[in-house]
Write a protein that holds these residues in place. Structure first.
Motif, PDB file in Angstrom:
ATOM      1  N   PRO A 582      -6.665 -11.042  22.116  1.00 15.25           N
ATOM      2  CA  PRO A 582      -7.735 -11.359  23.055  1.00 15.25           C
ATOM      3  C   PRO A 582      -8.097 -12.835  22.929  1.00 15.25           C
ATOM      4  CG  PRO A 582      -8.630 -10.147  21.179  1.00 15.25           C
ATOM      5  CD  PRO A 582      -7.151 -10.335  20.924  1.00 15.25           C
ATOM      6  N   HIS A 583      -8.715 -13.371  23.962  1.00 17.00           N
ATOM      7  CA  HIS A 583      -9.360 -14.670  23.838  1.00 17.00           C
ATOM      8  C   HIS A 583     -10.839 -14.478  24.152  1.00 17.00           C
ATOM      9  CE1 HIS A 583      -5.816 -17.121  23.217  1.00 17.00           C
ATOM     10  NE2 HIS A 583      -5.211 -16.493  24.205  1.00 17.00           N
ATOM     11  N   GLY A 584     -11.660 -15.285  23.518  1.00 17.53           N
ATOM     12  CA  GLY A 584     -13.082 -15.260  23.818  1.00 17.53           C
ATOM     13  C   GLY A 584     -13.446 -16.544  24.517  1.00 17.53           C
ATOM     14  N   VAL A 585     -14.638 -16.581  25.092  1.00 14.39           N
ATOM     15  CA  VAL A 585     -15.114 -17.845  25.650  1.00 14.39           C
ATOM     16  C   VAL A 585     -16.635 -17.860  25.614  1.00 14.39           C
ATOM     17  CG1 VAL A 585     -15.160 -17.070  28.068  1.00 14.39           C
ATOM     18  CG2 VAL A 585     -14.923 -19.496  27.558  1.00 14.39           C
ATOM     19  N   SER A 586     -17.169 -19.031  25.296  1.00 18.13           N
ATOM     20  CA  SER A 586     -18.617 -19.175  25.362  1.00 18.13           C
ATOM     21  C   SER A 586     -18.931 -20.596  25.804  1.00 18.13           C
ATOM     22  CB  SER A 586     -19.246 -18.900  23.996  1.00 18.13           C
ATOM     23  OG  SER A 586     -18.856 -19.911  23.091  1.00 18.13           O
ATOM     24  N   MET A 587     -20.030 -20.735  26.517  1.00 20.27           N
ATOM     25  CA  MET A 587     -20.442 -22.015  27.098  1.00 20.27           C
ATOM     26  C   MET A 587     -21.792 -22.374  26.517  1.00 20.27           C
ATOM     27  SD  MET A 587     -19.511 -24.113  29.592  1.00 20.27           S
ATOM     28  CE  MET A 587     -20.293 -25.692  29.439  1.00 20.27           C
ATOM     29  N   ILE A 588     -21.909 -23.577  26.063  1.00 22.02           N
ATOM     30  CA  ILE A 588     -23.183 -24.014  25.479  1.00 22.02           C
ATOM     31  C   ILE A 588     -24.323 -23.784  26.490  1.00 22.02           C
ATOM     32  CG2 ILE A 588     -22.939 -26.428  26.228  1.00 22.02           C
ATOM     33  CD1 ILE A 588     -24.068 -27.288  23.520  1.00 22.02           C
ATOM     34  N   GLY A 589     -25.370 -23.166  26.026  1.00 26.08           N
ATOM     35  CA  GLY A 589     -26.555 -22.980  26.862  1.00 26.08           C
ATOM     36  C   GLY A 589     -26.469 -21.885  27.902  1.00 26.08           C
ATOM     37  N   ALA A 590     -25.367 -21.171  27.972  1.00 23.20           N
ATOM     38  CA  ALA A 590     -25.283 -20.079  28.960  1.00 23.20           C
ATOM     39  C   ALA A 590     -26.244 -18.969  28.551  1.00 23.20           C
ATOM     40  CB  ALA A 590     -23.853 -19.556  29.046  1.00 23.20           C
ATOM     41  N   ASN A 591     -27.027 -18.481  29.490  1.00 21.68           N
ATOM     42  CA  ASN A 591     -28.035 -17.466  29.166  1.00 21.68           C
ATOM     43  C   ASN A 591     -27.419 -16.064  29.185  1.00 21.68           C
ATOM     44  OD1 ASN A 591     -29.635 -19.740  31.014  1.00 21.68           O
ATOM     45  ND2 ASN A 591     -30.618 -19.192  29.083  1.00 21.68           N
ATOM     46  N   THR A 592     -26.341 -15.932  28.488  1.00 22.65           N
ATOM     47  CA  THR A 592     -25.655 -14.643  28.444  1.00 22.65           C
ATOM     48  C   THR A 592     -24.805 -14.594  27.178  1.00 22.65           C
ATOM     49  OG1 THR A 592     -24.226 -13.149  29.696  1.00 22.65           O
ATOM     50  CG2 THR A 592     -23.693 -15.491  29.836  1.00 22.65           C
ATOM     51  N   SER A 593     -23.990 -13.561  27.057  1.00 22.85           N
ATOM     52  CA  SER A 593     -23.162 -13.438  25.857  1.00 22.85           C
ATOM     53  C   SER A 593     -21.835 -14.147  26.059  1.00 22.85           C
ATOM     54  CB  SER A 593     -22.901 -11.959  25.574  1.00 22.85           C
ATOM     55  OG  SER A 593     -21.957 -11.458  26.488  1.00 22.85           O
ATOM     56  N   GLU A 594     -21.034 -14.150  25.029  1.00 23.53           N
ATOM     57  CA  GLU A 594     -19.641 -14.583  25.158  1.00 23.53           C
ATOM     58  C   GLU A 594     -18.887 -13.583  26.024  1.00 23.53           C
ATOM     59  OE1 GLU A 594     -16.947 -13.928  21.985  1.00 23.53           O
ATOM     60  OE2 GLU A 594     -17.592 -11.887  21.688  1.00 23.53           O
ATOM     61  N   LEU A 595     -17.662 -13.938  26.358  1.00 23.45           N
ATOM     62  CA  LEU A 595     -16.745 -12.942  26.910  1.00 23.45           C
ATOM     63  C   LEU A 595     -15.684 -12.694  25.846  1.00 23.45           C
ATOM     64  CD1 LEU A 595     -16.000 -14.334  30.494  1.00 23.45           C
ATOM     65  CD2 LEU A 595     -17.746 -12.655  29.849  1.00 23.45           C
ATOM     66  N   LEU A 596     -15.178 -11.484  25.814  1.00 24.60           N
ATOM     67  CA  LEU A 596     -14.046 -11.174  24.948  1.00 24.60           C
ATOM     68  C   LEU A 596     -13.031 -10.487  25.847  1.00 24.60           C
ATOM     69  CD1 LEU A 596     -13.033 -11.242  22.002  1.00 24.60           C
ATOM     70  CD2 LEU A 596     -13.957  -8.944  21.751  1.00 24.60           C
ATOM     71  N   ILE A 597     -11.969 -11.231  26.162  1.00 24.44           N
ATOM     72  CA  ILE A 597     -11.084 -10.810  27.243  1.00 24.44           C
ATOM     73  C   ILE A 597      -9.770 -10.305  26.679  1.00 24.44           C
ATOM     74  CG2 ILE A 597     -10.144 -11.535  29.475  1.00 24.44           C
ATOM     75  CD1 ILE A 597     -11.987 -14.163  28.808  1.00 24.44           C
ATOM     76  N   MET A 598      -9.453  -9.079  27.004  1.00 23.50           N
ATOM     77  CA  MET A 598      -8.213  -8.482  26.494  1.00 23.50           C
ATOM     78  C   MET A 598      -7.022  -9.017  27.297  1.00 23.50           C
ATOM     79  SD  MET A 598      -9.147  -6.752  23.998  1.00 23.50           S
ATOM     80  CE  MET A 598     -10.769  -7.369  23.643  1.00 23.50           C
ATOM     81  N   PRO A 599      -5.826  -8.957  26.703  1.00 26.94           N
ATOM     82  CA  PRO A 599      -4.635  -9.447  27.416  1.00 26.94           C
ATOM     83  C   PRO A 599      -4.502  -8.808  28.802  1.00 26.94           C
ATOM     84  CG  PRO A 599      -4.092  -8.971  25.151  1.00 26.94           C
ATOM     85  CD  PRO A 599      -5.501  -8.509  25.343  1.00 26.94           C
ATOM     86  N   GLY A 600      -4.358  -9.665  29.810  1.00 26.55           N
ATOM     87  CA  GLY A 600      -4.180  -9.178  31.180  1.00 26.55           C
ATOM     88  C   GLY A 600      -5.457  -8.896  31.927  1.00 26.55           C
ATOM     89  N   GLN A 601      -6.597  -9.105  31.262  1.00 20.84           N
ATOM     90  CA  GLN A 601      -7.876  -8.757  31.860  1.00 20.84           C
ATOM     91  C   GLN A 601      -8.575  -9.998  32.413  1.00 20.84           C
ATOM     92  OE1 GLN A 601     -10.631  -7.138  28.980  1.00 20.84           O
ATOM     93  NE2 GLN A 601     -11.421  -5.647  30.433  1.00 20.84           N
ATOM     94  N   THR A 602      -9.462  -9.782  33.387  1.00 27.76           N
ATOM     95  CA  THR A 602     -10.295 -10.858  33.914  1.00 27.76           C
ATOM     96  C   THR A 602     -11.761 -10.504  33.692  1.00 27.76           C
ATOM     97  OG1 THR A 602      -8.657 -11.293  35.618  1.00 27.76           O
ATOM     98  CG2 THR A 602     -10.852 -12.243  35.963  1.00 27.76           C
ATOM     99  N   GLU A 603     -12.516 -11.444  33.174  1.00 30.44           N
ATOM    100  CA  GLU A 603     -13.962 -11.236  33.029  1.00 30.44           C
ATOM    101  C   GLU A 603     -14.696 -12.486  33.486  1.00 30.44           C
ATOM    102  OE1 GLU A 603     -15.512  -9.715  29.354  1.00 30.44           O
ATOM    103  OE2 GLU A 603     -13.761  -8.442  29.006  1.00 30.44           O
ATOM    104  N   SER A 604     -15.961 -12.317  33.861  1.00 34.03           N
ATOM    105  CA  SER A 604     -16.737 -13.432  34.418  1.00 34.03           C
ATOM    106  C   SER A 604     -18.100 -13.538  33.757  1.00 34.03           C
ATOM    107  CB  SER A 604     -16.975 -13.208  35.918  1.00 34.03           C
ATOM    108  OG  SER A 604     -15.780 -12.869  36.574  1.00 34.03           O
ATOM    109  N   PHE A 605     -18.527 -14.786  33.559  1.00 29.85           N
ATOM    110  CA  PHE A 605     -19.925 -14.979  33.155  1.00 29.85           C
ATOM    111  C   PHE A 605     -20.549 -16.074  34.009  1.00 29.85           C
ATOM    112  CE2 PHE A 605     -20.179 -18.993  30.787  1.00 29.85           C
ATOM    113  CZ  PHE A 605     -18.866 -19.252  30.460  1.00 29.85           C
TER     114      PHE A 605
END
Lengths: 654, 195
Positions: A582-605
Motif C-alpha cells: 500500500p501507499h499512504g498519503v497525508s497533506m500538511i494541514g488537511a482537516n482529515t485523516s491520511e489515506l491508506l491506498i491498497m494496490p490498484g485502489q483509488t481514494e480521495s481526500f
C-alpha cells in the motif's frame, strides 16, 4: 504475647490451608500451563487454525484474531470512523456512515454472524449490527472490508441482531427498545400498548449479497433482546428472547423484572414471507439509509429509502407464538440439530430449554395459555424440554460443540458451564476472569460447530494484565473443549468491549482472501491507471488532482497554481500490483485523516489550503527503500493570483 | 514406415510445442517474496510467472538503474519463423531424405540452439550492465567497478538480496528430446540400412 502467638499460629494454619488449596490449584494449573503454552503456540511464520471475528462493542468495529494464538490481525472499521484506514474520512467511505440522522461516525457493534449455506458456514460474508443508531453491516470476507450498511427504521437499540437464517435468506434485526411506530410526539408514560417492537427480516441477495428489508413484523412493545435461527426441522422459524413484557418505560431494572416469566417469541418467517409474497403487509412511509460500497469504483453511495413493508402479527395467524421463559431471558440459542431452544433467564440460576417438536405439537393441540395482544402464548409445560438446574448465576449465552454439549456463560458467578443436551446435567465448570458475557465456538451458531475451542468474552479484567490507568482492557479467554473437561489455555486482550464473536476454520477464508485490486478493473471516476494520464483540473474553486503512486514517487509531485480558498480534492490511485504494497498519503494541514491506498485502489481526500506557501505532502506507509524520498510540494498562492495551474514530476515546473 | 523415420518425424514434431510452452525461466527469490517472482521466456514473448511479476521486477530493478524488461524484443519476430523453418526442414528430411540427413538436421539444430543461447546471453549482459547513471542505489564491486546485475545464463546466482535462478523449461526439454530423437533415428536408420 502468648495470645498473639496463638492467633498467629491459627493464622498460619489458615494460611497454610488456603495456600494448600492454592497450591493444589497452582500445581494443577502449572502442569496445565505447560501444555497450554504448547497448545496456543503458533510458531513464527506458521498460521492459526481458526479465524475469530470478535465484535468491538463500543468501539463500533470488528476485530480479526487468530485462534489458538489470540493474535490480533486486523480491526475492520464498520460503524466508526477509522483514521488509520481513512474509513469514514475519505470521500469514498463517508457515505457508509450516512443515516436518516445524518452522518453518524460511531456505533456500538454487537453480534457478528458468518453467512451460511444449508446451515453451515460458507465464509462469504460476516454481518454485524450497530446497536445505537440501528444498522446492519455486511463485511466482505474476500477483502475484509465493510461493503454494505442498511439502517433499520422503526427500531431502536438494534440488539437481537444480526443473525442469519440457514441459507442466509435473511439477516435478522430485532429492536431492544420499543418505540412509537411511526415515531411521533407522545407522552412517555403512555408506553404500554402504544409502543411497538419491530423485528426486521433483511433479505440477502444470493448472487451479490445485496441487502433489502423484506418486511418488518410490528410486535408488542416488549424488549427484543437476542435471537437465533431455527435449523434442520426448525428451519423457517426464528426465535427472539424478550424482557420487559411488563412494558415499563422507567426504572426498568425494577419494573421490567416483575414478571416471573417473559417470552421467547417463535416467528415462522417462511409463513410471513409467503404472506408478503402474496401481497400481504402494508407499505409504510419511512426514511432510512442504504449504503453500498462498490469494489469496482472503490466508492460508497448512500441512498435514502422511503418505504418499508410492515406486517401486523395478528394478520398472519399461526405465524407467531410466545414461549413463556423465566426471568428476563437474554440469550436465545438454538442447538445444531434445531430441536432445542435455550433461554437464559439472566436473573435466574437455571437454563430453560424449549423443544421445537413439543412446540409444534402444542400448536397443533392448541395448548395455549392466553395471549398477548392477540399473539397466542403456549403453555410452558407443553413446550418445555427441561432445564439445567442450578447451573450457575446469571446465565447469558449458550454455544454448542456439535458433540451433544452446550456451553453457557454465567455473568454473575463468572464462569463457563458445560452441560449435556437431553439429560441437562452439568458436566464441568470453569471460572472466567471476570464476568463473562458472550462466548463463541467456531461454527457454534450453525449445524456444524467446530468444537475444539470456546472463546469467553469478559466484561471486566481488573488485575489480569499490567494496569493502564483507570481504563483497562477487556479480554477474551480461550478454552480447549476437545476433552471431557474444559481447559483454560489463554487470556488475550480485545478491542473495545467484545460482545458476540464468530469463528471459522482458517481454510474457509484464507484462500479467497484478496491480495490486490486489479488496476484494469478500477472504475473509480477519478482513477488514472498510468502516470501519463495524471493531471490537475480546476473547476472554479474546486481543484481535482488525478495523482498516482508507485515505488517510490507521486505523480505529479510538484503542483502550482493552487489558491487559498480552493477545495482541492486529491484522487490518488495506487498503481502497484504487488501484494502488501500500500501507499499512504497525508497533506500538511488537511482537516482529515491520511489515506491508506491498497494496490490498484483509488481514494480521495479534501484539502482546503488556508495559508499561502509551499506545502509538502508525503507517503505515510513505509513502502520501500526510498520511502523517505516519496514526497511532493504544492504551491499555494493568494486567492485570485495569476500563477497558472501546473503540475510535473521528475522535472522542474517551467 | 521405418522406425527411424517415425522417430525422426516425432522428434521434429516435438518442436511445435515451442509455440505453446516456455523455453526458459528466470525466477527471483528474496526475503520479501515468500512466493518467488519471475518470468518465462517463450520463442515469441516474455510472460509473467504469476500475474504482474514483470511489472514488480521492473519496480525493484529501477532502484539500481536497470532498464525495464522490454514488452517485446526483435528476436520474438524472428524466432517463430526459425522454428517453423526447422520443422519444415525436419519434415522434408524425415519424409524424403535418408537417415544420414537426420544428423545434418541435428547439427543445424545445435547451431541454432547455440546462436539462441548466445543471443540470450547478449541480452542478459546488456540488461545487467546498462545502468542509469541516475540510479538511486549504485553499488560497486570491491575493485571499484560498478556492480552488474546480470542473471546467470544457466544456474543459480545471488544478486544483492535476490537469488536468481535461470533454467530451461518444458519447451526446451521437448526441444532437446526432439533433437536426441533425431540422433537416435540416425543410428536406428543406419542399423536398418545395414540389414
Amino acid at each position: 504475647m502468648k495470645n498473639l502467638h496463638k492467633i498467629s499460629f491459627v493464622l498460619v494454619l489458615i494460611a497454610a490451608f488456603l495456600m494448600g488449596c492454592n497450591n493444589s490449584n497452582k500445581s494443577n494449573s502449572g502442569a496445565l500451563s505447560g501444555s497450554a503454552a504448547e497448545k496456543v503456540y503458533v510458531k513464527p511464520g506458521d498460521h492459526d487454525d481458526y479465524y475469530a471475528f470478535i465484535s468491538g462493542g463500543f468501539s463500533g468495529q470488528l476485530a480479526v484474531y487468530g485462534l489458538p494464538s489470540g493474535r490480533l490481525f486486523k480491526v475492520i472499521p464498520v460503524f466508526s470512523q477509522d483514521a488509520e484506514k481513512a474509513y469514514g474520512y475519505n470521500e469514498e467511505t463517508k457515505p457508509m456512515l450516512n443515516t436518516s440522522h445524518g452522518f453518524v461516525p460511531w456505533d456500538d457493534s454487537h453480534h457478528p454472524d458468518i453467512s451460511q449455506t444449508e446451515g453451515e458456514l460458507d465464509g462469504r460474508y460476516i454481518f454485524i449490527n450497530g446497536n445505537n443508531t440501528p444498522r446492519i453491516a455486511k463485511v466482505d470476507l474476500t477483502t475484509f472490508e465493510t461493503t454494505e450498511i442498511i439502517e433499520i427504521p422503526n427500531s431502536a437499540g438494534n440488539h437481537s441482531s444480526s443473525f442469519v437464517t440457514e441459507n442466509t435468506e435473511y439477516v435478522v434485526a430485532g429492536t431492544r427498545f420499543s418505540v412509537p411506530v411511526p415515531q411521533r410526539d407522545m407522552p412517555i408514560k403512555d408506553y404500554k400498548g402504544n409502543f411497538k417492537g419491530a423485528l426486521s427480516f433483511i433479505s440477502v441477495d444470493p448472487e451479490d449479497g445485496g441487502m433489502d428489508i423484506k418486511f418488518q413484523l410490528i410486535m408488542p412493545g416488549f424488549n427484543y433482546d437476542l435471537s437465533h435461527p431455527g435449523r434442520g426441522d426448525s428451519h423457517g422459524w426464528f426465535f427472539f428472547s424478550t424482557y420487559n413484557t411488563e412494558e415499563a418505560s422507567t426504572l426498568l431494572e425494577v419494573y421490567a423484572s416483575q414478571n416471573d416469566k417473559d417470552f421467547i417469541a417463535a416467528v415462522n418467517w417462511k409463513k410471513i414471507e409467503e404472506y408478503v409474497n402474496n401481497g400481504g403487509g402494508k407499505k409504510m412511509p419511512a426514511n432510512y439509509a442504504h449504503n453500498v460500497y462498490s469494489e469496482e469504483t472503490h466508492m460508497a453511495t448512500s441512498t435514502m429509502k422511503k418505504e418499508v413493508l410492515v406486517v401486523d402479527p395478528t394478520e398472519v395467524p399461526g405465524a407467531i407464538y410466545l414461549l413463556p421463559t423465566p426471568k428476563s431471558p437474554h440469550g436465545c440459542d438454538v442447538d445444531p440439530s434445531g430441536e432445542y431452544i435455550v433461554g437464559s433467564g439472566k436473573l435466574s440460576a437455571n437454563l430453560t430449554i424449549h423443544s421445537f417438536s413439543k412446540m409444534i405439537k402444542a400448536i397443533e393441540e392448541e395448548q395455549f395459555d392466553g395471549d398477548a395482544y392477540g399473539i397466542p402464548i403456549l403453555a410452558f409445560e407443553a413446550v418445555n424440554a427441561g432445564s439445567v438446574e442450578q447451573a450457575g448465576l446469571g446465565p447469558l449465552h449458550t454455544e454448542f460443540d456439535g458433540k451433544g454439549n452446550g456451553y453457557t456463560t454465567f455473568f454473575i458467578s463468572s464462569e463457563v458451564v458445560k452441560w449435556k443436551l437431553g439429560t441437562w446435567e452439568v458436566i464441568d465448570r470453569k471460572p472466567t476472569f471476570y464476568s463473562v458475557g458472550h462466548l463463541m465456538i467456531p461454527g457454534g451458531n450453525s449445524r456444524k460447530p467446530f468444537g475444539k475451542y470456546v472463546v469467553a468474552m469478559n466484561k471486566i479484567t481488573k488485575d489480569r494484565y499490567i494496569p493502564t490507568g483507570p481504563e483497562v482492557t477487556q479480554s477474551a479467554q480461550l478454552y480447549d473443549i476437545s476433552g471431557e473437561k474444559m481447559e483454560l489455555l489463554l487470556d488475550f486482550p480485545t478491542i473495545g468491549e467484545p460482545h458476540y464473536a464468530a469463528g471459522c476454520p482458517a481454510d474457509l477464508l484464507a484462500e479467497n482472501s484478496k491480495k490486490i485490486f486489479k488496476l484494469e478493473e478500477n472504475k473509480h471516476p477519478y482513477a488514472v491507471t498510468n502516470e501519463a494520464d495524471t493531471k490537475v483540473v480546476r473547476e472554479g474553486k474546486e481543484v481535482h488532482v488525478y495523482m498516482t503512486t508507485i515505488r517510490s514517487h507521486f505523480a505529479p509531485d510538484n503542483i502550482e497554481g493552487i489558491q487559498v480558498g480552493d477545495k482541492v480534492y486529491f484522487h490518488i490511485t495506487n498503481l502497484e500490483q504487488d501484494y502488501d504494497v500500500p501507499h499512504g498519503v497525508s497533506m500538511i494541514g488537511a482537516n482529515t485523516s491520511e489515506l491508506l491506498i491498497m494496490p490498484g485502489q483509488t481514494e480521495s481526500f479534501l484539502w482546503e489550503p488556508k495559508q499561502v506557501g509551499v506545502w509538502p505532502f508525503y507517503c505515510t506507509d513505509f513502502c520501500s527503500a526510498l520511502h523517505q524520498e516519496m514526497q511532493g510540494y504544492v504551491r499555494v498562492s493568494p486567492n485570485g493570483s495569476s500563477v497558472p495551474l501546473k503540475w510535473s514530476m521528475g522535472e522542474n515546473i517551467e | 514406415m521405418k522406425r527411424s523415420k517415425v522417430l525422426m518425424l516425432v522428434g521434429v514434431v516435438l518442436l511445435a510445442s515451442l509455440f505453446v510452452l516456455p523455453l526458459w525461466n528466470i525466477t527471483l527469490e528474496a526475503p520479501q517474496y515468500p512466493e518467488p517472482i519471475g518470468f518465462n521466456i517463450h520463442i515469441n514473448k516474455l510472460a509473467d510467472m504469476n500475474p504482474n511479476d514483470i511489472k514488480n521486477i521492473n519496480i525493484m530493478n529501477h532502484y539500481v538503474g536497470m532498464k525495464e524488461i522490454p514488452e517485446t524484443l526483435p528476436e520474438f519476430e524472428l524466432f517463430p519463423y526459425v522454428v517453423i523453418g526447422a520443422i519444415l526442414l525436419g519434415l522434408i528430411i524425415g519424409f524424403k531424405m535418408n537417415y544420414k540427413w537426420y544428423l545434418v538436421w541435428f547439427i543445424i539444430m545445435c547451431v541454432l540452439g547455440f546462436l539462441g543461447m548466445y543471443d540470450f546471453y547478449l541480452w542478459e549482459y546488456d540488461y545487467g550492465h546498462s545502468l542509469s547513471d541516475k540510479a538511486a542505489i549504485q553499488f560497486k564491486n570491491p575493485d571499484g567497478t560498478p556492480m552488474a546485475y546480470q542473471p546467470p545464463l544457466f544456474g543459480t546466482k545471488t544478486i544483492l538480496n535476490f537469488v536468481a535462478h535461470s533454467y530451461p523449461r518444458s519447451g526446451a526439454y521437448l526441444l532437446f528430446t526432439g533433437m536426441i530423437l533425431s540422433v537416435v533415428a540416425f543410428f536406428v536408420g543406419r542399423k536398418e540400412s545395414a540389414l
